[in-house]
Write a protein that holds these residues in place. Structure first.
Motif, short mmCIF file in Angstrom:
data_model
loop_
_atom_site.label_atom_id
_atom_site.label_comp_id
_atom_site.label_asym_id
_atom_site.label_seq_id
_atom_site.Cartn_x
_atom_site.Cartn_y
_atom_site.Cartn_z
N PRO A 109 2.74 30.33 6.35
CA PRO A 109 3.01 30.19 7.79
C PRO A 109 4.36 30.75 8.20
CG PRO A 109 3.25 28.08 6.69
CD PRO A 109 2.66 29.02 5.69
N LEU A 110 5.33 30.72 7.28
CA LEU A 110 6.64 31.28 7.59
C LEU A 110 6.55 32.80 7.71
CD1 LEU A 110 8.77 29.07 5.17
CD2 LEU A 110 8.48 28.78 7.63
N ALA A 111 5.75 33.42 6.85
CA ALA A 111 5.53 34.85 6.95
C ALA A 111 4.80 35.21 8.23
CB ALA A 111 4.75 35.35 5.73
N GLU A 112 3.80 34.42 8.57
CA GLU A 112 3.05 34.67 9.81
C GLU A 112 3.96 34.56 11.03
OE1 GLU A 112 0.15 35.76 10.27
OE2 GLU A 112 -0.92 35.47 8.38
N ALA A 113 4.95 33.69 10.94
CA ALA A 113 5.87 33.50 12.06
C ALA A 113 7.00 34.52 12.06
CB ALA A 113 6.46 32.09 11.99
N GLY A 114 7.04 35.40 11.06
CA GLY A 114 8.09 36.39 10.99
C GLY A 114 9.39 35.86 10.44
N LEU A 115 9.34 34.73 9.77
CA LEU A 115 10.56 34.10 9.25
C LEU A 115 10.81 34.41 7.78
CD1 LEU A 115 10.28 30.61 10.98
CD2 LEU A 115 11.70 32.54 11.65
N ALA A 116 9.88 35.06 7.13
CA ALA A 116 10.04 35.40 5.71
C ALA A 116 10.22 36.90 5.59
CB ALA A 116 8.82 34.95 4.90
N LEU A 117 11.24 37.32 4.88
CA LEU A 117 11.54 38.73 4.72
C LEU A 117 10.47 39.39 3.85
CD1 LEU A 117 14.00 40.35 5.77
CD2 LEU A 117 14.97 40.15 3.48
N ASP A 118 10.00 40.56 4.26
CA ASP A 118 9.01 41.31 3.49
C ASP A 118 9.75 42.11 2.42
OD1 ASP A 118 7.08 42.95 2.44
OD2 ASP A 118 6.51 43.89 4.34
N LEU A 119 9.62 41.68 1.19
CA LEU A 119 10.35 42.32 0.09
C LEU A 119 9.80 43.70 -0.25
CD1 LEU A 119 10.76 39.20 -2.21
CD2 LEU A 119 12.38 40.11 -0.54
N ASP A 120 8.55 43.96 0.08
CA ASP A 120 8.00 45.29 -0.15
C ASP A 120 8.73 46.34 0.68
OD1 ASP A 120 6.16 44.50 -2.04
OD2 ASP A 120 4.53 44.26 -0.59
N LYS A 121 9.25 45.91 1.83
CA LYS A 121 10.00 46.82 2.70
C LYS A 121 11.50 46.82 2.37
CE LYS A 121 7.01 46.52 6.81
NZ LYS A 121 6.97 46.11 8.24
N VAL A 122 12.03 45.64 2.12
CA VAL A 122 13.48 45.49 2.01
C VAL A 122 13.99 45.65 0.58
CG1 VAL A 122 15.38 43.87 2.40
CG2 VAL A 122 13.52 44.02 4.04
N ALA A 123 13.17 45.26 -0.40
CA ALA A 123 13.64 45.29 -1.79
C ALA A 123 12.55 45.77 -2.73
CB ALA A 123 14.13 43.90 -2.19
N PRO A 124 11.89 46.89 -2.44
CA PRO A 124 10.78 47.35 -3.29
C PRO A 124 11.22 47.73 -4.70
CG PRO A 124 11.43 49.08 -1.75
CD PRO A 124 12.18 47.85 -1.34
N GLN A 125 12.51 48.01 -4.87
CA GLN A 125 12.99 48.41 -6.19
C GLN A 125 12.87 47.30 -7.23
OE1 GLN A 125 14.81 47.77 -3.52
NE2 GLN A 125 16.88 46.99 -4.01
N TYR A 126 12.68 46.07 -6.78
CA TYR A 126 12.60 44.95 -7.71
C TYR A 126 11.18 44.62 -8.15
CZ TYR A 126 17.45 44.02 -6.29
OH TYR A 126 18.79 44.13 -6.05
N LYS A 127 10.19 45.22 -7.53
CA LYS A 127 8.80 44.85 -7.80
C LYS A 127 8.45 44.96 -9.28
CE LYS A 127 4.03 46.02 -6.50
NZ LYS A 127 3.17 46.85 -5.60
N SER A 128 8.91 46.03 -9.93
CA SER A 128 8.56 46.26 -11.33
C SER A 128 9.24 45.28 -12.28
CB SER A 128 8.91 47.69 -11.73
OG SER A 128 10.32 47.92 -11.60
N ASP A 129 10.19 44.49 -11.77
CA ASP A 129 10.85 43.49 -12.61
C ASP A 129 9.93 42.33 -12.96
OD1 ASP A 129 13.08 45.03 -12.26
OD2 ASP A 129 14.23 43.55 -11.12
N TYR A 130 8.82 42.17 -12.22
CA TYR A 130 8.00 40.98 -12.32
C TYR A 130 6.58 41.29 -12.78
CZ TYR A 130 11.90 39.28 -9.55
OH TYR A 130 13.16 38.98 -9.11
N LEU A 131 5.91 40.28 -13.31
CA LEU A 131 4.50 40.41 -13.65
C LEU A 131 3.71 40.73 -12.39
CD1 LEU A 131 4.24 37.24 -15.92
CD2 LEU A 131 4.11 39.61 -16.71
N PRO A 132 2.76 41.65 -12.45
CA PRO A 132 2.01 42.02 -11.24
C PRO A 132 1.35 40.84 -10.54
CG PRO A 132 1.59 43.60 -12.99
CD PRO A 132 2.38 42.48 -13.61
N GLY A 133 0.74 39.94 -11.32
CA GLY A 133 0.08 38.79 -10.71
C GLY A 133 1.05 37.85 -10.04
N ALA A 134 2.26 37.75 -10.59
CA ALA A 134 3.28 36.88 -10.00
C ALA A 134 3.80 37.47 -8.70
CB ALA A 134 4.42 36.66 -10.99
N TRP A 135 4.07 38.78 -8.70
CA TRP A 135 4.54 39.43 -7.48
C TRP A 135 3.49 39.31 -6.36
CZ3 TRP A 135 9.19 41.39 -6.07
CH2 TRP A 135 9.25 42.20 -4.93
#
Length: 428
Positions: A109-135
């Motif tokens: 609900p926080l994402a739907e309200a625009g209150l959660a930062l979209d990390l795919d846009k703001v911090a995509p360089q970190y995606k590969s640090d994590y397990l795909p299912g966890a991300w």
């Protein structure tokens, strides 16, 4: 830090969703700039962790502040009870902390309200640090983006009582690996014991439908779909088990605690658990401990279920760079590994599970469980849809009970559960 504190109420959704214009800083969902200088005062909120892990978090914060002079992190810890309501109130009042401990359903609900930062846009360089299912666990069906860094994970094996398997004429060293084998073994166990020993103690939940391979929602995330033919097939199988007393008669009202007691006393032959349970078996049920079998979760998809916690960045933070940097710092490989060695959880970072702590056995059951769980987590998924609320879970449980008791057909029960869930989803 219970992994079952998972769901916002519909009232929370209603409170939060109109808030897309409140708060300060940022523009509501993901285009804030995290590339600036890491500086400023931020707040970090955890979920019932201070009592047991105060030194760890104080050291964590000190390490970040030392790495980034000019930053200051204020740590807030909220009790487990009422945490979703606290998040809702903070969101409504514009006082949501900069960095927030969330589970996937809480971030939705926080994402739907625009209150959660979209990390795919703001911090995509970190995606590969994590397990795909966890991300992917903090993604919202029908909405692009990832709205929290994955933090700690948990999963567990199935325990089984070898003595009960042996008594029923089943091979104690060959536990069921598929659903067909599970159902066949359960029916035989019930028959050989005259109905006094059930194999399972819990009715199927939304997670079980997911593991069985049932499509839970449409791709758009606008409707639930677990009443398809495969879902009906699973519930029909459970109805057969219930009628044969292969499913414990008290499963309709069972809790994880009551199911655990049934397994402890030998009334149930199989039960999910974790490495923490082995100490309990050893202390309180030594005969069970001597006959304990450990096997993998049963799944038709090839992916076990994971429970996951995350760290969200408030899109309204005045210090985006510092908030993103700290959220990543909390969840980076080094700090997750340190935290995992203090409590029986698993890191979500991509290569951490290859560490000898998670990959090499030392002959003890504890490490056997830890190594097996770590291996399964590498491609695990969070089956519970982030939009599946407590009210929806209750509706499904009530309809499943009606089907098992013969008050409704499995098809009618699941149709009703899906209808209720879709109505609640539209209400938001």
């Amino acid at each position: 830090m219970s992994m079952s504190r998972r769901t916002l109420t519909a009232a929370v959704f209603a409170l939060v969703l109109p808030l897309s214009a409140c708060g300060s800083g940022g523009d509501g969902g993901g285009s804030a700039d995290a590339s600036g200088k890491v500086e400023g005062d931020i707040t970090f909120q955890t979920w019932n962790l201070r009592a047991n892990f105060k030194p760890y978090f104080e050291g964590l914060i000190a390490g970040f502040e030392k790495k980034h002079p000019g930053t200051h992190v204020k740590w807030i810890d909220q009790p487990a009870e009422g945490y979703p309501d606290k998040l809702s109130a903070d969101a409504a009042g514009g006082t949501l902390p900069d960095v927030v401990n969330v589970s996937p359903d809480l971030v939705a609900p926080l994402a739907e309200a625009g209150l959660a930062l979209d990390l795919d846009k703001v911090a995509p360089q970190y995606k590969s640090d994590y397990l795909p299912g966890a991300w992917a666990s903090h993604q919202i069906p029908g909405k692009r983006g990832t709205y929290a860094f994955p933090w700690y994970l948990n999963t567990g094996p199935l325990f089984y009582n070898k003595a009960l398997f042996r008594k029923a004429g089943l091979d104690p060293d060959r536990p069921p690996k598929t659903y067909d084998e599970l159902f066949a073994d359960a029916l035989r166990m019930a028959k050989e014991s005259g109905g006094s020993v059930a194999t399972l103690a819990n009715v199927p939940t939304i997670e079980d439908f997911g593991r069985y391979g049932v499509p839970l929602m449409n791709q758009q995330g606008t409707a639930f779909s677990f009443n398809d033919a495969k879902g009906v097939e699973l519930l029909t199988k459970y109805k057969e088990l219930y009628d044969a007393k292969a499913l414990d008669p008290q499963a309709l009202t069972a809790t994880p605690e009551s199911s655990g007691k049934k397994f402890l006393t030998g009334a149930v032959a199989m039960n999910p658990g974790s490495a923490l349970d082995l100490g309990n078996f050893k202390k309180n049920a030594p005969s069970l401990y001597r006959n304990i079998g450990i096997t993998d979760q049963i799944t038709s998809t090839g992916h076990v279920n994971m429970y996951v916690m995350g760290v969200m960045v408030n899109s309204r933070t005045k210090h985006t760079a510092a908030a993103v940097a700290f959220a990543h710092f909390v969840t980076d490989a080094q700090n997750q590994m340190s935290f995992a060695k203090k409590v029986a959880i698993f890191p979500s970072t991509a290569h951490s599970l290859a560490d000898p702590y998670f990959s090499k056995e030392d002959g003890t059951d504890e490490t056997r469980v830890r190594v097996a769980a770590a291996k399964s987590l590498k491609n695990a998924v969070n089956y519970t849809p982030v939009l599946f609320s407590d009210q929806m879970k209750t509706a499904l449980r009530n309809e499943v009970a009606k089907a098992l008791q013969g008050k409704e057909s499995p098809k009618a029960a699941l149709d009703n559960a899906v209808s209720t869930a879709n109505r609640l989803l539209k209400q938001g």
